[in-house]
Design a protein around this motif. Structure first.
Motif, short mmCIF file in Angstrom:
data_model
loop_
_atom_site.label_atom_id
_atom_site.label_comp_id
_atom_site.label_asym_id
_atom_site.label_seq_id
_atom_site.Cartn_x
_atom_site.Cartn_y
_atom_site.Cartn_z
N LEU A 50 37.03 66.73 86.77
CA LEU A 50 37.12 66.99 88.20
C LEU A 50 36.09 66.19 89.00
N VAL A 51 35.14 65.56 88.29
CA VAL A 51 34.07 64.80 88.95
C VAL A 51 34.59 63.42 89.34
N ASP A 52 34.29 63.03 90.58
CA ASP A 52 34.63 61.68 91.05
C ASP A 52 33.59 60.72 90.50
N LEU A 53 33.98 59.87 89.56
CA LEU A 53 33.04 58.96 88.90
C LEU A 53 32.42 57.96 89.88
N ASP A 54 33.08 57.70 90.99
CA ASP A 54 32.54 56.78 91.99
C ASP A 54 31.28 57.34 92.66
N LYS A 55 31.07 58.65 92.54
CA LYS A 55 29.89 59.28 93.15
C LYS A 55 28.68 59.26 92.21
N ILE A 56 28.89 58.85 90.96
CA ILE A 56 27.78 58.72 90.02
C ILE A 56 27.22 57.30 90.17
N VAL A 57 25.98 57.20 90.62
CA VAL A 57 25.37 55.91 90.91
C VAL A 57 24.50 55.47 89.73
N LEU A 58 24.80 54.29 89.19
CA LEU A 58 24.00 53.76 88.09
C LEU A 58 22.58 53.51 88.57
N GLY A 59 21.61 53.87 87.73
CA GLY A 59 20.20 53.70 88.08
C GLY A 59 19.61 54.88 88.82
N GLU A 60 20.43 55.82 89.25
CA GLU A 60 19.96 57.00 89.98
C GLU A 60 19.48 58.08 89.02
N MET A 61 18.60 58.94 89.54
CA MET A 61 18.12 60.11 88.79
C MET A 61 18.94 61.32 89.22
N TYR A 62 19.25 62.18 88.27
CA TYR A 62 19.99 63.41 88.53
C TYR A 62 19.29 64.57 87.85
N ARG A 63 19.45 65.77 88.42
CA ARG A 63 19.00 66.98 87.74
C ARG A 63 20.04 67.29 86.67
N ILE A 64 19.64 67.99 85.62
CA ILE A 64 20.56 68.36 84.55
C ILE A 64 20.89 69.84 84.70
N ASP A 65 22.17 70.14 84.87
CA ASP A 65 22.62 71.52 84.99
C ASP A 65 22.29 72.26 83.70
N GLY A 66 21.63 73.40 83.83
CA GLY A 66 21.28 74.19 82.66
C GLY A 66 19.94 73.82 82.04
N ALA A 67 19.26 72.83 82.61
CA ALA A 67 17.95 72.41 82.11
C ALA A 67 17.00 72.24 83.29
N PRO A 68 16.50 73.35 83.82
CA PRO A 68 15.62 73.27 84.99
C PRO A 68 14.39 72.39 84.73
N GLY A 69 14.07 71.55 85.69
CA GLY A 69 12.91 70.70 85.57
C GLY A 69 13.12 69.44 84.75
N GLU A 70 14.33 69.24 84.23
CA GLU A 70 14.62 68.02 83.47
C GLU A 70 15.50 67.11 84.33
N PHE A 71 15.22 65.81 84.21
CA PHE A 71 15.94 64.82 85.01
C PHE A 71 16.50 63.73 84.11
N PHE A 72 17.60 63.13 84.58
CA PHE A 72 18.32 62.14 83.78
C PHE A 72 18.61 60.92 84.62
N LYS A 73 18.26 59.74 84.11
CA LYS A 73 18.56 58.47 84.80
C LYS A 73 19.79 57.87 84.15
N VAL A 74 20.82 57.62 84.96
CA VAL A 74 22.09 57.08 84.47
C VAL A 74 22.01 55.57 84.36
N ASP A 75 22.25 55.06 83.15
CA ASP A 75 22.27 53.62 82.92
C ASP A 75 23.69 53.07 82.96
#
Length: 108
Positions: A50-75
């Motif tokens: 259901l996620v629009d892949l065009d809204k996922i920006v390469l190189g951006e940082m995102y919070r991780i659902d279910g992991a408070p305080g953890e962040f993920f950088k999309v390559d």
């Protein structure tokens, strides 16, 4: 016969996600944690369609659902998975279902 998530409509996916979450809830109440984990992961994968892949920006940082305080950088993106690194763990590349990525700013 079960339908592939990619072949489902948005409404079918939402119904499937609700059913999987209900099964996960029941398994958790019964203390069957391995079954809970399977249904929970299936619901996350279905939600990824259901996620629009065009809204996922390469190189951006995102919070991780279910992991408070953890962040993920999309390559990079491959299918319905975002590949990258958790903040502070540059050594290991990992893949997360795109439904687990939340915007950095709350309320977006």
């Amino acid at each position: 016969m079960e339908k592939n998530y990619a072949a489902m409509t948005g409404q079918e996916l939402r119904v499937e996600i609700a059913a999987l979450r209900e099964k996960a809830r029941k398994a958790e109440q019964l203390g069957i944690m391995n079954e809970f984990a399977v249904y929970d992961r299936k619901a996350i994968m279905a939600a990824s369609y259901l996620v629009d892949l065009d809204k996922i920006v390469l190189g951006e940082m995102y919070r991780i659902d279910g992991a408070p305080g953890e962040f993920f950088k999309v390559d990079r993106l491959k299918g319905r998975f975002a590949w990258g690194h958790r903040l502070g763990s540059e050594r290991y590349e990992e893949a997360l279902p795109v439904a687990m990525l939340l915007p950095m700013k709350v309320g977006k």
